[in-house]
Design a protein around this motif. Structure first.
Motif, PDB file in Angstrom:
ATOM      1  N   ALA A 215       0.834  -1.205   0.000  1.00 50.91           N
ATOM      2  CA  ALA A 215       0.000   0.000   0.000  1.00 50.91           C
ATOM      3  C   ALA A 215       0.867   1.254   0.000  1.00 50.91           C
ATOM      4  O   ALA A 215       0.608   2.196  -0.762  1.00 50.91           O
ATOM      5  CB  ALA A 215      -0.930  -0.009   1.217  1.00 50.91           C
ATOM      6  N   LEU A 216       1.887   1.260   0.827  1.00 55.31           N
ATOM      7  CA  LEU A 216       2.772   2.420   0.898  1.00 55.31           C
ATOM      8  C   LEU A 216       3.492   2.644  -0.426  1.00 55.31           C
ATOM      9  O   LEU A 216       3.623   3.779  -0.886  1.00 55.31           O
ATOM     10  CB  LEU A 216       3.774   2.241   2.035  1.00 55.31           C
ATOM     11  CG  LEU A 216       4.744   3.372   2.300  1.00 55.31           C
ATOM     12  CD1 LEU A 216       4.022   4.698   2.479  1.00 55.31           C
ATOM     13  CD2 LEU A 216       5.595   3.050   3.517  1.00 55.31           C
ATOM     14  N   SER A 217       3.906   1.578  -1.039  1.00 53.30           N
ATOM     15  CA  SER A 217       4.582   1.692  -2.336  1.00 53.30           C
ATOM     16  C   SER A 217       3.683   2.357  -3.368  1.00 53.30           C
ATOM     17  O   SER A 217       4.144   3.173  -4.174  1.00 53.30           O
ATOM     18  CB  SER A 217       4.996   0.302  -2.809  1.00 53.30           C
ATOM     19  OG  SER A 217       5.665   0.381  -4.026  1.00 53.30           O
ATOM     20  N   SER A 218       2.408   2.033  -3.333  1.00 53.75           N
ATOM     21  CA  SER A 218       1.501   2.569  -4.353  1.00 53.75           C
ATOM     22  C   SER A 218       1.076   4.015  -4.099  1.00 53.75           C
ATOM     23  O   SER A 218       0.609   4.677  -5.022  1.00 53.75           O
ATOM     24  CB  SER A 218       0.270   1.669  -4.497  1.00 53.75           C
ATOM     25  OG  SER A 218      -0.522   1.736  -3.341  1.00 53.75           O
ATOM     26  N   VAL A 219       1.236   4.511  -2.874  1.00 53.76           N
ATOM     27  CA  VAL A 219       0.787   5.876  -2.575  1.00 53.76           C
ATOM     28  C   VAL A 219       1.907   6.813  -2.137  1.00 53.76           C
ATOM     29  O   VAL A 219       1.640   7.957  -1.772  1.00 53.76           O
ATOM     30  CB  VAL A 219      -0.332   5.886  -1.501  1.00 53.76           C
ATOM     31  CG1 VAL A 219      -1.547   5.123  -1.972  1.00 53.76           C
ATOM     32  CG2 VAL A 219       0.169   5.368  -0.163  1.00 53.76           C
ATOM     33  N   ALA A 220       3.154   6.362  -2.191  1.00 51.85           N
ATOM     34  CA  ALA A 220       4.267   7.169  -1.684  1.00 51.85           C
ATOM     35  C   ALA A 220       4.327   8.547  -2.335  1.00 51.85           C
ATOM     36  O   ALA A 220       4.464   9.562  -1.645  1.00 51.85           O
ATOM     37  CB  ALA A 220       5.590   6.429  -1.878  1.00 51.85           C
ATOM     38  N   SER A 221       4.211   8.593  -3.640  1.00 48.07           N
ATOM     39  CA  SER A 221       4.283   9.873  -4.340  1.00 48.07           C
ATOM     40  C   SER A 221       3.145  10.799  -3.929  1.00 48.07           C
ATOM     41  O   SER A 221       3.356  11.975  -3.629  1.00 48.07           O
ATOM     42  CB  SER A 221       4.260   9.640  -5.848  1.00 48.07           C
ATOM     43  OG  SER A 221       4.243  10.867  -6.528  1.00 48.07           O
ATOM     44  N   ASP A 222       1.942  10.274  -3.919  1.00 46.94           N
ATOM     45  CA  ASP A 222       0.772  11.079  -3.561  1.00 46.94           C
ATOM     46  C   ASP A 222       0.872  11.597  -2.133  1.00 46.94           C
ATOM     47  O   ASP A 222       0.580  12.771  -1.877  1.00 46.94           O
ATOM     48  CB  ASP A 222      -0.505  10.256  -3.744  1.00 46.94           C
ATOM     49  CG  ASP A 222      -1.756  11.089  -3.554  1.00 46.94           C
ATOM     50  OD1 ASP A 222      -1.844  12.176  -4.158  1.00 46.94           O
ATOM     51  OD2 ASP A 222      -2.639  10.646  -2.793  1.00 46.94           O
ATOM     52  N   LEU A 223       1.295  10.757  -1.204  1.00 41.79           N
ATOM     53  CA  LEU A 223       1.450  11.200   0.184  1.00 41.79           C
ATOM     54  C   LEU A 223       2.491  12.304   0.302  1.00 41.79           C
ATOM     55  O   LEU A 223       2.282  13.295   0.998  1.00 41.79           O
ATOM     56  CB  LEU A 223       1.845  10.036   1.088  1.00 41.79           C
ATOM     57  CG  LEU A 223       0.770   9.052   1.472  1.00 41.79           C
ATOM     58  CD1 LEU A 223       1.364   7.928   2.313  1.00 41.79           C
ATOM     59  CD2 LEU A 223      -0.362   9.723   2.221  1.00 41.79           C
ATOM     60  N   ALA A 224       3.629  12.108  -0.350  1.00 39.04           N
ATOM     61  CA  ALA A 224       4.715  13.092  -0.259  1.00 39.04           C
ATOM     62  C   ALA A 224       4.292  14.451  -0.798  1.00 39.04           C
ATOM     63  O   ALA A 224       4.663  15.486  -0.254  1.00 39.04           O
ATOM     64  CB  ALA A 224       5.938  12.585  -1.010  1.00 39.04           C
ATOM     65  N   VAL A 225       3.495  14.453  -1.850  1.00 39.77           N
ATOM     66  CA  VAL A 225       3.097  15.699  -2.501  1.00 39.77           C
ATOM     67  C   VAL A 225       1.887  16.337  -1.816  1.00 39.77           C
ATOM     68  O   VAL A 225       1.869  17.537  -1.532  1.00 39.77           O
ATOM     69  CB  VAL A 225       2.783  15.463  -3.994  1.00 39.77           C
ATOM     70  CG1 VAL A 225       2.173  16.693  -4.638  1.00 39.77           C
ATOM     71  CG2 VAL A 225       4.035  15.041  -4.737  1.00 39.77           C
TER      72      VAL A 225
END
Length: 97
Positions: free
Chosen positions: A52-62
Motif C-alpha cells: 500500500a505504501l509503495s503505491s501511494v508514496a508519491s501522492d502522500l509526499a506531494v
C-alpha cells in the motif's frame, strides 16, 4: 540520517517520497523473512502495508505530508516489532544520508 517526526517535516517532497518508497521496500523484504520464519500474521501485515505504501508514496509526499509523517511513524513501529520478534534478522544500514 535519523528519521524523526521533526526531521521528516523538514525534507523536501522528493526526499519524503524516497523515504516512503524505501520504507515500503524494507517492509516487504522483512515480510518475506517473517514468512520464512513461519510468522504469517506479521508477514501479512508487513506485506500489505509495504504494498500500500509503495503505491501511494508519491501522492502522500506531494499532497498529504501530515499523513505521510504518521505513516512513517507507524511503519517504523512495525519494523521495531519485527526486530523484537526476530532478533536473528541480519540488520544493516537501512537509510544513509
Amino acid at each position: 540520517m535519523l528519521v524523526t517526526e521533526e526531521t521528516f517535516a523538514t525534507l523536501g517532497v522528493a526526499e519524503k517520497q524516497a523515504l516512503l518508497e524505501r520504507l515500503a521496500i524494507t517492509l516487504e523484504r522483512n515480510a518475506r523473512w517473517a514468512a520464512d520464519e513461519g510468522d504469517d500474521g506479521l508477514e501479512t501485515v508487513m506485506a500489505s502495508v509495504g504494498k500500500a505504501l509503495s503505491s501511494v508514496a508519491s501522492d502522500l509526499a506531494v499532497n498529504d505530508p501530515e499523513l505521510a509523517k504518521d505513516v512513517v511513524t507507524r511503519a517504523l513501529a512495525l519494523m521495531t516489532t519485527f526486530h523484537a520478534l526476530h532478533p536473528d534478522y541480519p540488520v544493516g544500514p537501512a537509510f544513509q544520508s
